[in-house]
Design an enzyme around this catalytic site. Sequence first.
Site, PDB file in Angstrom:
ATOM      1  CB  SER A 160      -0.976  -0.252   1.209  1.00  0.00           C
ATOM      2  OG  SER A 160      -2.025   0.888   0.921  1.00  0.00           O
ATOM      3  CG  HIS A 188      -5.397  -2.730   1.405  1.00  0.00           C
ATOM      4  ND1 HIS A 188      -4.818  -2.523  -0.016  1.00  0.00           N
ATOM      5  CD2 HIS A 188      -4.930  -1.834   2.327  1.00  0.00           C
ATOM      6  CE1 HIS A 188      -4.059  -1.492   0.394  1.00  0.00           C
ATOM      7  NE2 HIS A 188      -3.959  -1.227   1.611  1.00  0.00           N
ATOM      8  CG  ASP A 210      -7.548  -3.482  -1.721  1.00  0.00           C
ATOM      9  OD1 ASP A 210      -8.152  -2.617  -1.352  1.00  0.00           O
ATOM     10  OD2 ASP A 210      -5.946  -3.756  -1.600  1.00  0.00           O
TER      11      ASP A 210
END
Length: 281
Positions: free
Chosen positions: A150, A259, A226
């Site tokens: 991320s 995620h 996600d």
Amino acid sequence: MTMQTVSLNRSYSGTQGVYKHASQSTGTEMTFSVFVPPHPDSAKLPVVWYLSGLTCTHANVTEKGDFRAACAELGLIFVAPDTSPRGADVPGDPQNSYDFGLGAGFYVDATQEPFARHYRMWSYVTEELPQLVLANFPADASRQSIMGHSMGGHGALTIALRNPDRYRAASAFAPIVAPSQVPWGIKALGGYLGDDKAAWRKHDAVALIEDGARVPGLLVDQGEADNFLSEQLKPELLQRACDDAGIPLTLRRQPGYDHSYYFISTFMADHLRWHATRLKA
């Protein structure tokens, strides 16, 4: 540079350590973790740097990343720094949001007040911490690679693109590939670097590639479930930039994955084997 050992644990016949030291870059105490696999006494080992995402510390991947078995098998040192400076004098987000300030350093050197004094994560991750690790662990400076998740995927990609002679490989899980074009990045780059969009481009993987930065190849895994995929991550922008630049990109879209570290830990060994092939070439 001196460091203090916080904890040491045996794992897969190697050593998982957590350490802290006084950082000159950030002006704060910084904590990081290092896994050293079993190895001959005189050996120098390749190093994989892992950069974590928003709200994380060194502990998230250390405790949930499932990297140690693969690192022990492949002979890789695995280093995980924190994501921002911390301490009583370190300013956070004025609205106490999770996506700016503490836990969200975005791997840049801030130029805007009140963040410029402490938020120097680019210098910390690319200069100070590598010097500390190379001086205290059996690490081979000529064999380094970098990966992240991320916000940390953003950091890994931009650091690799700007330092292609240092890192032999770069990969990411669900990276923020074009922070100049998404809310997380616009908030962070504007807050830390100000309104100069030229300064933003140096911390945007897509922009760096458009401006001529090159690496031999990239590996990216992205979960299709996600929640941040369409608004914040936009891997199709990286695909387009790599296609236009002739950079080989392996972009794997993983059905059903989100995620979280359930996603990361599932594909961590794949990434480490990919890194090991390039680190040992």
